[in-house]
Every structure is written in C-alpha cells, then in structure tokens.
Design an enzyme around this catalytic site. Sequence first.
Site, PDB file in Angstrom:
ATOM      1  N   ASP A  34      -5.495 -18.288   9.203  1.00 33.01           N
ATOM      2  CA  ASP A  34      -5.844 -17.292   8.190  1.00 33.01           C
ATOM      3  C   ASP A  34      -7.359 -17.277   8.043  1.00 33.01           C
ATOM      4  O   ASP A  34      -7.992 -18.321   7.885  1.00 33.01           O
ATOM      5  CB  ASP A  34      -5.193 -17.594   6.851  1.00 33.01           C
ATOM      6  CG  ASP A  34      -5.086 -16.347   5.984  1.00 33.01           C
ATOM      7  OD1 ASP A  34      -3.969 -15.829   5.822  1.00 33.01           O
ATOM      8  OD2 ASP A  34      -6.131 -15.874   5.480  1.00 33.01           O
ATOM      9  N   ASN A  61       1.055 -11.874  12.731  1.00 31.07           N
ATOM     10  CA  ASN A  61       1.361 -11.367  11.393  1.00 31.07           C
ATOM     11  C   ASN A  61       0.134 -10.867  10.632  1.00 31.07           C
ATOM     12  O   ASN A  61       0.268 -10.134   9.660  1.00 31.07           O
ATOM     13  CB  ASN A  61       2.054 -12.489  10.594  1.00 31.07           C
ATOM     14  CG  ASN A  61       2.219 -12.160   9.138  1.00 31.07           C
ATOM     15  OD1 ASN A  61       3.083 -11.382   8.755  1.00 31.07           O
ATOM     16  ND2 ASN A  61       1.378 -12.748   8.291  1.00 31.07           N
ATOM     17  N   TYR A  83      -2.967   2.539   9.449  1.00 36.17           N
ATOM     18  CA  TYR A  83      -1.972   1.465   9.479  1.00 36.17           C
ATOM     19  C   TYR A  83      -0.740   1.879  10.294  1.00 36.17           C
ATOM     20  O   TYR A  83      -0.235   1.111  11.112  1.00 36.17           O
ATOM     21  CB  TYR A  83      -1.588   1.134   8.039  1.00 36.17           C
ATOM     22  CG  TYR A  83      -0.531   0.081   7.852  1.00 36.17           C
ATOM     23  CD1 TYR A  83      -0.809  -1.263   8.091  1.00 36.17           C
ATOM     24  CD2 TYR A  83       0.736   0.418   7.386  1.00 36.17           C
ATOM     25  CE1 TYR A  83       0.159  -2.236   7.882  1.00 36.17           C
ATOM     26  CE2 TYR A  83       1.705  -0.545   7.179  1.00 36.17           C
ATOM     27  CZ  TYR A  83       1.413  -1.868   7.429  1.00 36.17           C
ATOM     28  OH  TYR A  83       2.377  -2.832   7.230  1.00 36.17           O
ATOM     29  N   LYS A 114       0.576   0.029  13.677  1.00 33.94           N
ATOM     30  CA  LYS A 114       1.902  -0.581  13.706  1.00 33.94           C
ATOM     31  C   LYS A 114       2.796   0.059  14.768  1.00 33.94           C
ATOM     32  O   LYS A 114       3.651  -0.611  15.363  1.00 33.94           O
ATOM     33  CB  LYS A 114       2.547  -0.489  12.328  1.00 33.94           C
ATOM     34  CG  LYS A 114       1.911  -1.403  11.287  1.00 33.94           C
ATOM     35  CD  LYS A 114       1.937  -2.864  11.713  1.00 33.94           C
ATOM     36  CE  LYS A 114       1.574  -3.808  10.587  1.00 33.94           C
ATOM     37  NZ  LYS A 114       1.568  -5.236  11.030  1.00 33.94           N
ATOM     38  N   THR A 173       4.286  -8.452  -0.911  1.00 31.23           N
ATOM     39  CA  THR A 173       3.122  -9.243  -0.535  1.00 31.23           C
ATOM     40  C   THR A 173       1.899  -8.628  -1.199  1.00 31.23           C
ATOM     41  O   THR A 173       2.000  -7.643  -1.935  1.00 31.23           O
ATOM     42  CB  THR A 173       2.924  -9.241   0.998  1.00 31.23           C
ATOM     43  OG1 THR A 173       2.553  -7.920   1.414  1.00 31.23           O
ATOM     44  CG2 THR A 173       4.199  -9.660   1.726  1.00 31.23           C
TER      45      THR A 173
END
Length: 303
Positions: free
Chosen positions: A38, A100, A171, A175, A205
């Site tokens: 991260d 991820n 986005y 994706k 999230t």
Amino acid sequence: MAGLCEGRVVIVTGAGRGLGRAHALAFAAEGAKVVVNDLGVALDGRAAADGPAQLVVREIRKLGGEAVAHGGDIATSAGADSLVETAVDTFGRLDTLVNNAGFLRDRMLVNLDEDDWDAVVRVHLKGHFLPLRAAAAWWRAQAKAGRRVAARVVNTSSGAGLLGSVGQGNYSAAKAGILGMTLVAAAEMGRYGVQVNAIAPAARTRMTEQAFAQTMAAPEEGGFDAMAPQNVSPLVVWLGSEASAGVTGRVFEAEGGRITVMEGWRPGPTADRGARWTASEAGEATLKLLAAAEAPLPVYGAR
C-alpha cells in the site's frame, strides 16, 4: 487442520484498507504468508501521511501469521519489480498475486481533466499490468527451470467495467481494460502453470462509502452486513489457492453472500448478405437485429 493456502506466498496490492486489507487478513487466516502493499495515499491518489500497510502487517502478526509490508508505487516498473523481489527475498517464493490497488477521481466526461484521466487509468490499469508482468516473469523462469508452478492471479475489476458508470468514465475504462487484460493473460500464461481470473466486487470501502451511504441502510445489530468487504475475500482466497485448479480466464461478481459467473460478450443476432451493404440496407438490417437482441443492462447511475 491446514488452511486452504498453507505455505503459499501471496501479494495483495492496495492492502492497507478496505477490500485489500480484508483479502490480506483472509489469506493469512488460511495459512498464507502475505506481502501487504500500500502506497498510503488518500482517496484521490494524492500523498497521505499515514502508512496503513504496516498496520495490517501488525494485525496479521498479532494473529500468529507472517507478513511483510511494501510501500512502493506498483504503477512503476521499479515498484512492481521490487514488490515481487520482496516476496521472493522474504519468503523464498511467490504463488499468488492479487491486484487490488486503486483510487477515484470522478467527473462527468465533459468536466474530466486529462490529468485525472491519466491518474486513474495509471493506478488501475498500469497498476495491474506491471505487477502481473513482474510476477509472470518470475513464474516463467521457474517453469523453464523445471520447477512446478501452481500460480494464481486475481485481478480487480468492477461493475463499472462491466456496464459503465455515470461520472466515472476514467474508472470504467480502466476497469474494462483490466477485464481484457485478464483474458489475454489467462491465455498466454497457462503454459507456465499460471491461472488468471478477475472479480467485480461490490463492498463498502473508502471508494464506495458515499454511494452506499445514500442507497444502503446500515445492518441491524448482530445482522449480516451485505456490504462488508470481508464478504468478497473468501472467493478471492479460493481463486488464489490450489483448490481452484482449472479455473482461469473467468470473471466473477461478488457481493454479500452472492457469487455470479459473468459471461461477457457473446455473438447475438447476426445477418450476412455475402456482399457489401449500402448504408440504408445496413441500417435496416441493424434495426431488425436490435429488435431480436436482448436489451443491454443499464449503465450505473443512468436515468
């Protein structure tokens, strides 16, 4: 009893919070040694002061697992290469890569800055490609050296990549690109013992909490929280384990207690006259084909 991933070495990118954190903890609970990546950035990808990867490593170790933090930028070749090197140098091998990492910069297309387009495509699409390439190179070398490889890659797409999402052109494009790359990687890497699949998760999230706050009620005390990121992780862990042998090149939606195999683009109604159409003829034929075709699912957020 041994866990489903006992002895496997797993990388999870974007694992400091949300889905990635849930995946890292779930893999560790099933016996995996985890590299927790991260960069520690804010929701829009800009620098933040905290270091969440190390916090997740401490959680795993406190529960008796093994983990190491990696804070590099996996959307750079150097960062992606060092990610794989961290796994191999620390634990001696690499078995599973879970891509991820990501963030959002939402705008309608007419208001979307070029920098915001580039930043989102970079972290999602390039941030999947470069770790995948680095891991694949290591697995290919192992296979060519005659060593057994039972590697797994789990990529993270989205319903926005499957259907599109209003206000998320950057986005959605990234994706959708991840889905295409997943199919190619599965076809190319199978010869080396590598399986590649993708998930399109729905969970609460940092990226989705505002949307879910508007549409989803909080779970009752002691009840099932359908939007908890931990609900997605069991499928990811299974796909990342040897138990998923033979499953590759597939896309799964995962939300709450529901798992769906997505079937993707397939040929629908067709017409072939064996010669060139005129524009009018092409239009007339196309209208007949559309009348016989299934209606597409709506874009998220469309009215």
